[in-house]
Design a protein around this motif. Structure first.
Motif, PDB file in Angstrom:
ATOM      1  N   ILE A 237       0.849  -1.200   0.000  1.00 10.32           N
ATOM      2  CA  ILE A 237       0.000   0.000   0.000  1.00 10.32           C
ATOM      3  C   ILE A 237       0.882   1.246   0.000  1.00 10.32           C
ATOM      4  O   ILE A 237       0.650   2.193  -0.772  1.00 10.32           O
ATOM      5  N   TRP A 238       1.887   1.256   0.856  1.00  2.00           N
ATOM      6  CA  TRP A 238       2.775   2.421   0.941  1.00  2.00           C
ATOM      7  C   TRP A 238       3.455   2.693  -0.405  1.00  2.00           C
ATOM      8  O   TRP A 238       3.521   3.846  -0.852  1.00  2.00           O
ATOM      9  N   LEU A 239       3.944   1.647  -1.070  1.00  2.00           N
ATOM     10  CA  LEU A 239       4.603   1.834  -2.362  1.00  2.00           C
ATOM     11  C   LEU A 239       3.637   2.351  -3.425  1.00  2.00           C
ATOM     12  O   LEU A 239       3.986   3.222  -4.228  1.00  2.00           O
ATOM     13  N   ARG A 240       2.417   1.830  -3.428  1.00  2.00           N
ATOM     14  CA  ARG A 240       1.428   2.276  -4.411  1.00  2.00           C
ATOM     15  C   ARG A 240       1.036   3.725  -4.180  1.00  2.00           C
ATOM     16  O   ARG A 240       0.931   4.519  -5.118  1.00  2.00           O
ATOM     17  N   VAL A 241       0.804   4.081  -2.933  1.00  2.83           N
ATOM     18  CA  VAL A 241       0.426   5.466  -2.618  1.00  2.83           C
ATOM     19  C   VAL A 241       1.596   6.411  -2.908  1.00  2.83           C
ATOM     20  O   VAL A 241       1.395   7.516  -3.429  1.00  2.83           O
ATOM     21  N   SER A 242       2.813   5.996  -2.606  1.00  3.39           N
ATOM     22  CA  SER A 242       3.994   6.820  -2.906  1.00  3.39           C
ATOM     23  C   SER A 242       4.103   7.078  -4.403  1.00  3.39           C
ATOM     24  O   SER A 242       4.362   8.214  -4.833  1.00  3.39           O
ATOM     25  N   GLN A 243       3.917   6.044  -5.202  1.00  5.63           N
ATOM     26  CA  GLN A 243       3.950   6.208  -6.658  1.00  5.63           C
ATOM     27  C   GLN A 243       2.831   7.131  -7.120  1.00  5.63           C
ATOM     28  O   GLN A 243       3.033   7.994  -7.962  1.00  5.63           O
ATOM     29  N   PHE A 244       1.655   6.977  -6.547  1.00  2.53           N
ATOM     30  CA  PHE A 244       0.499   7.804  -6.888  1.00  2.53           C
ATOM     31  C   PHE A 244       0.774   9.275  -6.575  1.00  2.53           C
ATOM     32  O   PHE A 244       0.426  10.169  -7.351  1.00  2.53           O
ATOM     33  N   LEU A 245       1.407   9.536  -5.443  1.00  2.00           N
ATOM     34  CA  LEU A 245       1.645  10.916  -5.008  1.00  2.00           C
ATOM     35  C   LEU A 245       2.762  11.616  -5.781  1.00  2.00           C
ATOM     36  O   LEU A 245       2.920  12.832  -5.638  1.00  2.00           O
ATOM     37  N   THR A 246       3.524  10.880  -6.587  1.00  3.62           N
ATOM     38  CA  THR A 246       4.540  11.554  -7.406  1.00  3.62           C
ATOM     39  C   THR A 246       3.891  12.485  -8.423  1.00  3.62           C
ATOM     40  O   THR A 246       4.526  13.413  -8.885  1.00  3.62           O
ATOM     41  N   ASP A 247       2.637  12.228  -8.765  1.00  4.07           N
ATOM     42  CA  ASP A 247       1.849  13.103  -9.638  1.00  4.07           C
ATOM     43  C   ASP A 247       2.568  13.387 -10.960  1.00  4.07           C
ATOM     44  O   ASP A 247       2.679  14.532 -11.382  1.00  4.07           O
ATOM     45  N   ARG A 248       3.041  12.337 -11.590  1.00  2.02           N
ATOM     46  CA  ARG A 248       3.728  12.504 -12.866  1.00  2.02           C
ATOM     47  C   ARG A 248       2.734  12.910 -13.955  1.00  2.02           C
ATOM     48  O   ARG A 248       1.527  12.761 -13.789  1.00  2.02           O
ATOM     49  N   SER A 249       3.243  13.412 -15.044  1.00  2.05           N
ATOM     50  CA  SER A 249       2.400  13.801 -16.171  1.00  2.05           C
ATOM     51  C   SER A 249       1.767  12.560 -16.803  1.00  2.05           C
ATOM     52  O   SER A 249       2.289  11.456 -16.681  1.00  2.05           O
ATOM     53  N   LEU A 250       0.666  12.774 -17.496  1.00  2.00           N
ATOM     54  CA  LEU A 250       0.006  11.674 -18.187  1.00  2.00           C
ATOM     55  C   LEU A 250       0.840  11.237 -19.385  1.00  2.00           C
ATOM     56  O   LEU A 250       1.359  12.062 -20.133  1.00  2.00           O
ATOM     57  N   PHE A 251       0.978   9.926 -19.572  1.00  2.00           N
ATOM     58  CA  PHE A 251       1.575   9.396 -20.791  1.00  2.00           C
ATOM     59  C   PHE A 251       0.573   9.574 -21.924  1.00  2.00           C
ATOM     60  O   PHE A 251      -0.611   9.839 -21.692  1.00  2.00           O
ATOM     61  N   LEU A 252       1.017   9.406 -23.153  1.00  2.00           N
ATOM     62  CA  LEU A 252       0.152   9.611 -24.306  1.00  2.00           C
ATOM     63  C   LEU A 252      -1.082   8.713 -24.250  1.00  2.00           C
ATOM     64  O   LEU A 252      -2.205   9.175 -24.471  1.00  2.00           O
ATOM     65  N   ASP A 253      -0.882   7.430 -23.943  1.00  2.00           N
ATOM     66  CA  ASP A 253      -2.015   6.501 -23.837  1.00  2.00           C
ATOM     67  C   ASP A 253      -3.009   6.957 -22.762  1.00  2.00           C
ATOM     68  O   ASP A 253      -4.219   6.873 -22.952  1.00  2.00           O
ATOM     69  N   GLU A 254      -2.479   7.406 -21.629  1.00  2.00           N
ATOM     70  CA  GLU A 254      -3.347   7.895 -20.557  1.00  2.00           C
ATOM     71  C   GLU A 254      -4.097   9.153 -20.999  1.00  2.00           C
ATOM     72  O   GLU A 254      -5.275   9.323 -20.680  1.00  2.00           O
ATOM     73  N   ALA A 255      -3.413  10.016 -21.726  1.00  2.00           N
ATOM     74  CA  ALA A 255      -4.058  11.237 -22.207  1.00  2.00           C
ATOM     75  C   ALA A 255      -5.198  10.907 -23.167  1.00  2.00           C
ATOM     76  O   ALA A 255      -6.253  11.562 -23.138  1.00  2.00           O
ATOM     77  N   PHE A 256      -5.009   9.868 -23.989  1.00  2.00           N
ATOM     78  CA  PHE A 256      -6.078   9.447 -24.888  1.00  2.00           C
ATOM     79  C   PHE A 256      -7.291   8.940 -24.104  1.00  2.00           C
ATOM     80  O   PHE A 256      -8.433   9.259 -24.425  1.00  2.00           O
ATOM     81  N   VAL A 257      -7.038   8.144 -23.068  1.00  2.00           N
ATOM     82  CA  VAL A 257      -8.147   7.651 -22.242  1.00  2.00           C
ATOM     83  C   VAL A 257      -8.834   8.822 -21.546  1.00  2.00           C
ATOM     84  O   VAL A 257     -10.067   8.910 -21.513  1.00  2.00           O
ATOM     85  N   ALA A 258      -8.047   9.741 -21.002  1.00  2.20           N
ATOM     86  CA  ALA A 258      -8.607  10.903 -20.309  1.00  2.20           C
ATOM     87  C   ALA A 258      -9.457  11.744 -21.254  1.00  2.20           C
ATOM     88  O   ALA A 258     -10.549  12.198 -20.885  1.00  2.20           O
ATOM     89  N   THR A 259      -8.989  11.938 -22.470  1.00  2.34           N
ATOM     90  CA  THR A 259      -9.753  12.713 -23.454  1.00  2.34           C
ATOM     91  C   THR A 259     -11.089  12.049 -23.737  1.00  2.34           C
ATOM     92  O   THR A 259     -12.129  12.715 -23.814  1.00  2.34           O
ATOM     93  N   ASN A 260     -11.079  10.730 -23.881  1.00  5.25           N
ATOM     94  CA  ASN A 260     -12.325  10.004 -24.124  1.00  5.25           C
ATOM     95  C   ASN A 260     -13.289  10.151 -22.952  1.00  5.25           C
ATOM     96  O   ASN A 260     -14.492  10.324 -23.137  1.00  5.25           O
ATOM     97  N   ILE A 261     -12.780  10.069 -21.739  1.00  7.99           N
ATOM     98  CA  ILE A 261     -13.644  10.136 -20.560  1.00  7.99           C
ATOM     99  C   ILE A 261     -14.185  11.541 -20.358  1.00  7.99           C
ATOM    100  O   ILE A 261     -15.381  11.738 -20.100  1.00  7.99           O
ATOM    101  N   LEU A 262     -13.320  12.532 -20.465  1.00  8.33           N
ATOM    102  CA  LEU A 262     -13.708  13.894 -20.126  1.00  8.33           C
ATOM    103  C   LEU A 262     -14.516  14.580 -21.210  1.00  8.33           C
ATOM    104  O   LEU A 262     -15.263  15.528 -20.920  1.00  8.33           O
ATOM    105  N   SER A 263     -14.413  14.119 -22.451  1.00  6.21           N
ATOM    106  CA  SER A 263     -15.139  14.770 -23.545  1.00  6.21           C
ATOM    107  C   SER A 263     -16.517  14.156 -23.792  1.00  6.21           C
ATOM    108  O   SER A 263     -17.219  14.589 -24.699  1.00  6.21           O
ATOM    109  N   ARG A 264     -16.908  13.196 -22.982  1.00  7.60           N
ATOM    110  CA  ARG A 264     -18.193  12.518 -23.189  1.00  7.60           C
ATOM    111  C   ARG A 264     -19.014  12.553 -21.906  1.00  7.60           C
ATOM    112  O   ARG A 264     -18.472  12.659 -20.822  1.00  7.60           O
ATOM    113  N   ASP A 265     -20.319  12.395 -22.082  1.00 12.33           N
ATOM    114  CA  ASP A 265     -21.161  12.179 -20.912  1.00 12.33           C
ATOM    115  C   ASP A 265     -21.176  10.673 -20.627  1.00 12.33           C
ATOM    116  O   ASP A 265     -20.535   9.888 -21.326  1.00 12.33           O
TER     117      ASP A 265
END
Length: 182
Positions: free
Chosen positions: A55-83
Motif C-alpha cells: 500500500i505504501w509503495l502504491r500510494v507513494s507512486q500515486f503521489l509523485t503526480d507525474r504527467s500523463l503518458f500519451l495513452d493515458e491522455a487518450f483515455v482521459a480525453t475520451n472520458i472527459l469529452s463525453r457524458d
C-alpha cells in the motif's frame, strides 16, 4: 559446530527443521529465540506487513503526480469529452477500456475535482483492493510461510506498483481476476 562429546549441533537457523522432523519436541515451532520479536514474527503478521508495504509503495507512486503518458491522455480525453451515455460507444484514438472503469474515473473526476491524481484514483483503489484479495487467496491456498512469500512478491511487483498510478484498467483487471478466485 561440534560439542565436547563430538555431537554435531545444527546452527540456529536450522533448528526449526529438527522440530519439524521430531514433532514430539517440546520446543516451540520457531527458529527465533523466545521474546517479543519472536511473537511478532509470525506468518500472519509478516503477511500484513507485506500488504502495508505494498500500500505504501502504491500510494507513494500515486503521489509523485507525474504527467500523463500519451495513452493515458487518450483515455482521459475520451472520458472527459463525453457524458456517461457517450462512454458506451467506441472510444477514439484506438483505446479500449471496460465500461465500469470509465464510469468510475468519470465519477471521481466529477465528484472530487479536476486533477490528474483524481483520474488515477480508481486504479489506485483497485490496486490496493487487489492486495487484500491476493492475501486472502494466498491464505486459502498456501502454507503460512509461503503466504508471506507470495504476498510479499505480489506487493513488491514493480508493474503492479506502477499500474496503481496509471490511467489504464490494468489494476482493475488484476482485481477482477482475484475476485473470481475468492
Amino acid at each position: 559446530m561440534t560439542t565436547a562429546v563430538g555431537v554435531v549441533e545444527r546452527p540456529p537457523w536450522l533448528r526449526g527443521a529438527e522440530r519439524v522432523a521430531n514433532p514430539d519436541s517440546a520446543a516451540p515451532h520457531s527458529a527465533l529465540p523466545p521474546g517479543p520479536l519472536a511473537r511478532l514474527m509470525t506468518p500472519a503478521t509478516l503477511t500484513w506487513v507485506a500488504v502495508a508495504c505494498g500500500i505504501w509503495l502504491r500510494v507513494s507512486q500515486f503521489l509523485t503526480d507525474r504527467s500523463l503518458f500519451l495513452d493515458e491522455a487518450f483515455v482521459a480525453t475520451n472520458i472527459l469529452s463525453r457524458d456517461y451515455a457517450g462512454l458506451l460507444g467506441t472510444l477514439e484514438f484506438d483505446q479500449r477500456a471496460p465500461l465500469g472503469f470509465l464510469v468510475a474515473v468519470k465519477f471521481f473526476w466529477e465528484s472530487l475535482g479536476h486533477d490528474d491524481r483524481v483520474l488515477r484514483l480508481a486504479p489506485l483503489l483497485a490496486s490496493i483492493a487487489g492486495l487484500f484479495v491476493f492475501r486472502r487467496i494466498a491464505a486459502r491456498l498456501l502454507e503460512p510461510w509461503f503466504q508471506v512469500l507470495a504476498t510479499t512478491f505480489f506487493a513488491l511487483t514493480i508493474p503492479q506498483i506502477f499500474y496503481a498510478s496509471d490511467l489504464k484498467q490494468y489494476s482493475l483487471d488484476v482485481l477482477k481476476i482475484g475476485r473470481a478466485h475468492v
